[in-house]
Design an enzyme around this catalytic site. Structure first.
Site, mmCIF file in Angstrom:
data_model
loop_
_atom_site.group_PDB
_atom_site.id
_atom_site.type_symbol
_atom_site.label_atom_id
_atom_site.label_comp_id
_atom_site.label_asym_id
_atom_site.label_seq_id
_atom_site.Cartn_x
_atom_site.Cartn_y
_atom_site.Cartn_z
ATOM 1 N N LYS A 167 6.426 -0.280 -35.085
ATOM 2 C CA LYS A 167 6.099 1.115 -35.403
ATOM 3 C C LYS A 167 6.028 1.237 -36.921
ATOM 4 C CE LYS A 167 7.687 5.875 -34.494
ATOM 5 N NZ LYS A 167 8.697 6.716 -33.837
ATOM 6 N N SER A 170 7.118 10.487 -30.687
ATOM 7 C CA SER A 170 6.295 10.034 -31.796
ATOM 8 C C SER A 170 5.864 8.568 -31.712
ATOM 9 C CB SER A 170 7.043 10.232 -33.106
ATOM 10 O OG SER A 170 8.181 9.392 -33.169
ATOM 11 N N SER A 201 11.487 10.269 -28.849
ATOM 12 C CA SER A 201 10.285 9.586 -29.328
ATOM 13 C C SER A 201 10.069 8.167 -28.798
ATOM 14 C CB SER A 201 10.284 9.538 -30.853
ATOM 15 O OG SER A 201 9.942 10.791 -31.377
#
Lengths: 483, 95
Positions: free
Chosen positions: A76, A151, A175
């Site tokens: 990420k 997210s 997330s």
């Protein structure tokens, strides 16, 4: 090759069925082929990946390897990667080349894992649909008109579409779990303090926690083994021995006590999702578990408390982006105040600005007690609710999200309706507990995730509970037809 | 809870964020909505509850006050928009 799990790929590498170079090249080709449609990667580190793959092959042939050596994974874009742009999904950091590696990245490097690239995400991890990314939204591989969740949407989409076997995510209010649910994969948010936050760009420091996202619980166990552990550089890292997460995966679930909080099955939950969760729970009963209703009476206040704590900490953390030391700087600032305000005004997107403003307001003189202190007290009550429940049950099960993946634009105009897509996940972060999401079926042709919540540091048990379900069901094996 | 545009301007200044004048009203509306949402907290009497700052009520670890980092000024300043002679450059502050 891309349909294999990390565990299967590791076996293939160690048995010399294929090399890490072949494996890495295969995944890089798949990224090349599919990323334009998915927008899951914001940076593809192909040269680095091939170099790491060659090194991994050397390690594999010299016997100095471990399970993840030669396995391609993706990070990420919230984790700092030395020499590689680390954007956090923001214009603010569009030009930021991290000068060091996050501890999580360093640990994957030491294990000999290969980094395919950096994954798209909601800006500074603030969002539940990936629509707040400066680089445009990630698409859901099951339906490119639907959001992937957020997210960690890029991470979930990359794993679901088989363009990466595993990915890292971070979870401040859901997330990891919500995008895992929306994309039909398995994700784990560890106990606060288990995975180092060093080099993981901070959003809300008392809630943020990194974790693995993969197709199976077994793969999550392998990744977590690499990620978890005490780190001197993170002042909130918890110093305790790390369990062997794979060792107990196959433990029997005979006698497992499952709690279903009545607050998780009330108004607002999609009927199909409720039905699928109950079917999954019935599967657990067949495996020997017992089920009882529990109550988390203060659950309804987790959203309001979260939207004080998270923005307050966000406004404080994001004060570091000043246009002076790194990040976006406006053109021709007329004075220092102009430099600060315009650099930040231009560098941050709308949702990040909203949260900084809310955080600034609730922390401003005269409001601290009414908001932040009040929220911290409610946090205690929510945590006590869980403590109470865990005296009666071993794990709590319920939906990960009240609906399946929604359409682009459906909630982006109304912040509150977007915030409500995390109502079942937020309380877990406020309490600092570990939580997982695993696929348990489909509704309207989109994946449905079930959340499993455990007591502090019960990751081994959670992974075991998820793994045993995946031994008798096939939802985690389903792949989106287009990818 | 309803925030006026003047209040939004004040908060934006405190947070050092420039907001276009034509967007202030939209922010006032959104922020007021969020504050209404968090206002639900007030239904609960929490006067006897201790605030929770860390999930495990763990205190911050301390370390010895020793120099542990090497000097990497050049590396870190490589990301700065404007640097000269090891210093970050900003518009003139003192007349």
């Amino acid at each position: 090759m891309h349909n294999k799990t990390i565990a299967e790929l590791a076996q293939g590498l160690h048995q010399k069925q294929f090399s890490s170079l072949e494996l890495t090249t295969h995944f890089l080709q798949r990224i090349q082929e599919h990323n334009k449609r998915l927008n899951a990667f914001v940076t593809i580190t192909d040269e680095l990946a091939l170099a790491q793959a060659k090194e991994a092959d050397d390690r594999l042939s010299s016997g100095q390897s471990n399970t993840l050596t030669g396995i391609p994974i993706a990070q990420k874009d919230i984790f700092c990667t030395q020499g590689v742009r680390t954007s956090c999904g923001s214009k603010m950091l569009d030009n930021f080349i991290a000068p060091y590696n996050a501890t999580v990245v360093e640990r994957f490097n030491q294990a000999g894992a290969v980094m395919l690239g950096k994954l798209n995400m909601d800006e500074f991890a603030m969002g539940s649909s990936n629509e707040t990314s400066y680089y445009g939204p990630v698409k859901n591989p099951w339906d490119v008109g639907a959001v992937p969740g957020g997210s960690s949407g890029g991470s979930a989409a990359a794993v679901a579409s088989r363009i990466a076997p595993g990915a890292t995510g971070t979870d401040t209010g859901g997330s990891i779990r919500q995008p895992a649910a929306f994309c039909g994969i398995t994700g784990l948010k560890p106990t606060y303090g288990l995975v180092s936050r060093w080099g993981m760009i901070a959003f809300a420091s008392s809630l943020d926690q990194g974790g693995p996202m993969a197709r199976t619980a077994e793969d999550c166990a392998l990744m977590l083994q690499t990620m978890a552990g005490f780190d001197e550089k993170d002042s909130t890292s918890v110093n305790r021995p790390v369990a062997d997460f794979s060792a107990t995966l196959n433990d029997s679930l005979q006698g497992l006590r499952i709690g279903l909080p009545k607050e998780f099955f009330g108004e607002g939950l999609d009927h199909d999702i409720a039905k699928l969760i109950h079917e999954a729970v019935a599967e657990y009963e067949k495996l020997g578990a017992t089920v009882k209703e529990v109550s988390l009476p203060n659950m309804n206040l987790s959203g309001p408390a979260y939207y004080v704590v998270a923005p307050a900490e966000c406004s404080s953390n994001l004060a570091r982006f000043d246009g002076v030391r790194y990040g976006h700087r406006c053109e021709n600032p007329k004075d220092l105040a102009d430099l600060y305000t315009r650099s930040r005004g231009e560098g941050f997107g709308a949702e990040v600005k909203r949260r900084i403003l809310i955080g600034t307001y609730v922390l401003s003189a005269g409001y601290y007690d009414a908001y932040y202190l009040k929220a911290q007290k409610i946090r205690r009550l929510i945590s006590d609710d869980f403590k109470q429940a865990f005296q009666e049950v071993d794990v709590i099960m319920g939906p990960t999200s009240p609906s399946v993946a929604f359409r682009f634009g459906e909630k982006s105009a109304d912040p509150i309706s977007m915030y409500l897509s995390d109502i079942y996940t937020i309380a877990v972060n406020l309490a600092g507990l570990p939580g997982m999401s695993l696929p348990v079926g489909f509704s309207k042709n989109l994946p449905v995730g079930m959340q499993i919540i455990g007591d502090y540091f019960s990751e081994s048990r959670l992974l075991n509970v998820a793994h045993e379900y995946q031994q008798v069901t096939g939802w985690h094996d389903k792949a989106p037809a287009e990818f | 809870m309803s925030l006026s545009t003047a209040e939004v301007n004040k908060i934006a200044w405190l947070g050092r964020i420039a907001i276009d004048a034509d967007k202030i009203e939209a922010y006032a509306r959104d922020l007021s909505g969020i504050l209404d949402f968090v206002e639900q907290m007030s239904v609960l009497d929490t006067s006897a509850v201790a605030p929770m700052a860390h999930p495990m009520d763990q205190a911050q670890r301390l370390r010895l006050d020793l120099v542990t980092e090497a000097d990497q000024r050049e590396l870190f300043q490589a990301n700065s928009p404007s640097v000269e002679a090891g210093l970050f450059l900003v518009p003139k502050v003192i007349e």
